[in-house]
Design an enzyme around this catalytic site. Structure first.
Site, PDB file in Angstrom:
ATOM      1  CB  SER A 367      -0.973  -0.046   1.191  1.00  0.00           C
ATOM      2  OG  SER A 367      -2.009   0.887   1.039  1.00  0.00           O
ATOM      3  CG  ASP A 487      -6.250  -3.614  -3.773  1.00  0.00           C
ATOM      4  OD1 ASP A 487      -7.115  -2.879  -3.246  1.00  0.00           O
ATOM      5  OD2 ASP A 487      -5.042  -3.571  -3.469  1.00  0.00           O
ATOM      6  CG  HIS A 518      -5.124  -2.957   0.121  1.00  0.00           C
ATOM      7  ND1 HIS A 518      -4.537  -2.458  -1.025  1.00  0.00           N
ATOM      8  CD2 HIS A 518      -4.635  -2.205   1.143  1.00  0.00           C
ATOM      9  CE1 HIS A 518      -3.744  -1.451  -0.709  1.00  0.00           C
ATOM     10  NE2 HIS A 518      -3.785  -1.282   0.604  1.00  0.00           N
TER      11      HIS A 518
END
Length: 792
Positions: A367, A487, A518
């Site tokens: 991320s 995602d 994610h």
């Protein structure tokens, strides 16, 4: 269960002997067959400290229906059948007799689980060397390979007294005690002044390095730039309200106007140097956050975390992806490679070098963390050998905006760049520090709010600064990219646009696409991702010629139909020679009407829905939102159809308002037990990272036990005024038709025979876009519209 494996080498017999000798399992001098077995098997129980304890352990393993391993070895065997060897091997790997596996049929079970094996009986010492070497490099149901499992039980414990790098099967082994680690904090001097106090921002970094580096061993570093490392400001009032009106745009922009121009470098005084030290003054009390990093600590790698500008312990302000955040990550790498100063504390001017680092650095993280790895790589910084970026952003516009629209990543309505900047500005957690900068920070934050422009959602120079794909030509580091095909937070476009952009660069590159959302990939049971990264980092950071760049698949993609199945190909999407793009006229998809009126907001409010419920409802064949969309379908598939690449749609349409939002979804229709959106926990703390050390959960992507009628494959959104680009606005005359081309999110998805591909066209997306109150009527000319579908 399938234990797929891609990181296993097959060296020649002499190399196998040498490596077995190096780990202390079997001497290099040849030993007769019987003695060889009697030496090796007891050593496979490192938790047993005495000969008697070893014999006791041997007696727990069956060889056949009459004998255990202790009894069998006492007969001084001169050969071992294939069935006998693998009956023993499966139990050593951790499979349970008569519950997990039928010991009378070990080979059939191994082939089912995808475990490697020899195809002949074990009749000579060389046969046994080959068989035991292969066994050590075979995966276990504990996720790790068998040698790692032995190490987790103490096999390499005697190396802890004088640890050094030990390579087996091309991978560095667990010869360092992760509990004997120096934990320290330093402050790195940057070239930045993001808090505008006239001084260079100092950046805190926390280091975990093997204690043996204190007596001269140089080691590589894994660096994770983690803005969340020292906490976040989780305040519920940070987010924006989802706007109820869509602005009619009256201005347009040129490419030149939206191109970022860097500011001139600041001429800032350096902190005065008053001396130097090799001893840190502050203990690093914050623990690491990523189990892949922890796994490599036992293999002698140092691990470094730094929150960057604006985080607790550092100077400066957050900017959500700006060039200053890239520079603060680069500064840490430059210190690790001897190109920049750091200090033992913030005031005394005592410098400290990373003298223990061998000059080779890799960046890791998911991320925002993986995003900063991409950002640093695009700087071309010396010493950054590779990045392993997971679920990472390559352009922040593609995270918070889409085709002239404000969008909500992952359905988090009201999230935006200013929200994330304040969330990660953890200097607020230290009251005394925050008092000094509160007014300046509020001014800085207000500028982010203005520049992000929630009014028009257009691309601008501010967003262009945060588009790392502008600087791909600077990359010199090798690349590992990991992303979930489901995602909807950091959407797949971010990784595929990045992947496509680096195709011609002279760097090694690997792409992993899984069926999750994610999430990290290193603790997924069906893939040897950690072993693959061991092979990769052993090559990249220790310089071992293990052929990782050619042995590991270029592209690894998880199947969405058959559990625990991974496909390997040479490239993805339009770069995959097997893929062709089919133009499908929408007249072939059985349109039942040519218009609809979008009342989604009113239905959403009346049903008291939330983003998750809306996303589930809008794709159902029978939906509360059925009158606010058009659903088109292909005929039921008679053969499997695999979509791969970036689908797109061309529409000729009109609307009855001067502006509007268009959303398009591809869906898989038909009752089925589809994969769960998040991995299933197979065993909590079932993945051991080192001997007497940390653990992580073992996970797997599993099919749901619940039958569902539909599954989202891909989607896209566009502000209908942005017909040409994300920064150019067109005037819409109500009732006058115009053309749009809309790219959807890249995907790899198989629609099995018996199911249907569906196309949904609707207006505002209550989960992903703003939520305008104004109903809009859409009329589509099917004869002038088509779906562009990459598939094979």
């Amino acid at each position: 269960m399938k234990l797929n494996q891609f990181a296993r080498l097959t060296p020649d017999l002499e190399t196998q002997r040498q490596e077995l000798a190096a780990i202390g399992l079997l001497g290099q001098s040849k030993t007769d067959f019987t003695r060889c077995l009697q030496i090796v098997y007891p050593k496979l129980f490192p938790e047993a400290y005495s000969p008697a304890a070893q014999q006791q352990a041997l007696a727990t393993v069956a060889v056949n229906e009459e004998q255990d391993l202790k009894q069998w070895l006492q007969t001084n065997p001169t050969r071992m059948t294939q069935v006998e060897f693998y009956t023993v091997a499966l139990q050593l790997l951790g499979f349970e007799a008569d519950t997990t596996v039928d010991l009378a049929e070990p080979i059939a079970f191994m082939e089912q689980v995808k475990l490697p094996h020899l195809d002949h009986d074990i009749e000579t010492t060389n046969d046994f060397v080959e068989a035991i070497y292969l066994l050590l490099n075979t995966r276990t149901p504990k996720l790790v390979n068998y040698l790692d499992d032995l190490a987790n039980r103490g096999f390499f414990k005697h190396f802890h007294k004088k640890p050094n790098f030990l390579i087996f099967n091309g991978k560095v082994q667990q010869t360092f005690n992760p509990d004997e680690v120096l934990r320290e904090v330093v402050w790195i001097e940057s070239d930045l002044d993001t808090d505008h106090d006239g001084k260079r921002d100092l950046l805190e970094a926390t280091i975990f390095r093997p204690a043996v580096t204190g007596v001269g061993l140089k080691v590589p570093a894994l660096f994770t730039a983690n803005p969340y490392f020292h906490g976040t400001n989780d305040q519920p009032d940070l987010t924006h309200d989802a706007q109820s009106g869509l602005t009619v745009k009256t201005t347009s922009h040129t490419r030149e106007e939206v191109t970022y121009t860097p500011d001139a470098p600041l001429d800032l005084p350096h902190q005065e140097v008053m001396g130097s030290s090799q001893r840190a003054e502050v203990y690093g009390d914050e623990n690491g956050i990523y189990s892949l990093n922890d796994y490599f600590m036992a293999r002698g790698f140092a691990v470094v975390y730094s929150g960057g500008v604006g985080t607790r312990g550092s100077d400066g302000f957050r900017s959500t992806g700006g060039v200053d955040e890239t520079a603060s990550a680069v500064a840490v790498i430059e210190w690790l490679t001897g190109q920049r100063k750091a200090f033992t504390n913030r005031t005394d001017g005592i410098t400290i070098d990373a003298w223990w680092c061998n000059g080779s650095v890799a960046m890791t993280g998911k991320s925002y963390l993986g995003t900063l790895a991409i950002a640093a790589a695009t700087s071309g910084v010396k010493g950054l050998k590779t990045i392993i970026s997971e679920a990472a952003i390559s352009s922040w516009y593609d995270y918070y905006r889409e085709n002239g629209l404000v969008v909500a990543p992952g359905g988090f309505q009201g999230e935006d760049a200013d929200v994330l900047a304040e969330e990660t500005f953890s200097r607020q957690k230290q009251g005394g520090d925050y008092l000094k900068v509160k007014a300046a920070w509020q001014k800085h934050l207000a500028a982010i709010t203005a520049n992000q422009d929630r009014e028009t959602g257009d691309y601008s120079a501010w967003w262009d600064e945060r588009n790392y794909r502008n600087n791909l030509s600077h990359i010199t580091a090798d690349i590992v990219s990991v992303h979930g095909l489901n995602d909807w937070n950091v959407k797949p476009k971010n990784v595929i646009k990045f992947w496509e952009g680096i195709q011609d660069l002279p760097v090694a590159k690997k792409l992993f696409l899984h069926q999750g959302q994610h999430v990290y990939l290193n603790n997924i049971l069906s893939l040897d991702f950690t072993d693959m990264m061991n092979l990769w980092l052993t090559h990249e950071l220790l310089g071992v010629d293990n052929h990782a760049e050619t042995l590991l698949p270029d592209v690894t993609i998880q199947d969405n139909v058959t559990p625990e199945t991974w496909h390997t190909v040479t490239n993805f999407g339009e770069n995959n020679p097997a893929v062709t793009t089919q133009q499908i006229p929408l007249t072939q998809l059985n349109p039942s009407a040519d218009h609809f009126t979008d009342h989604a907001k009113a239905i959403y409010v009346a049903n008291h829905d939330d983003p998750d419920r809306f996303e589930a409802a809008i794709i159902q064949p029978d939906s509360d939102y059925a009158e606010s969309r058009l659903l088109l379908t292909q005929p039921t598939a008679t053969t499997d159809l695999t979509l791969e690449g970036t689908p797109s749609i061309d529409l000729h349409l009109s609307i009855d308002q001067p502006t509007g939002i268009l959303s398009v979804r591809l869906v898989d229709l038909g009752p089925a037990n589809r994969f769960n959106p998040t991995p299933t926990v197979l065993e909590r703390n079932g993945y051991q990272l080192a001997y007497d050390f940390k653990t992580d959960n073992r996970l797997e992507f599993t099919p749901s036990k619940t039958i569902t009628a539909a599954k989202l494959i891909s989607f896209g959104h566009i502000n209908l005024q942005n017909q040409q680009s994300s920064y150019q606005s067109s005037v819409i005359e109500p009732g006058v038709a115009f053309d749009i081309h809309l790219e959807l999110q890249p995907t790899h998805y198989t629609i099995p025979a018996g199911r249907q591909l569906g196309l949904i066209i609707h207006g505002a997306d209550m989960a992903q876009t703003i939520q305008p109150d104004q109903p809009v009527t859409y009329t589509i000319d099917w004869a002038k519209s088509q779906l562009n579908l990459p598939h094979y």
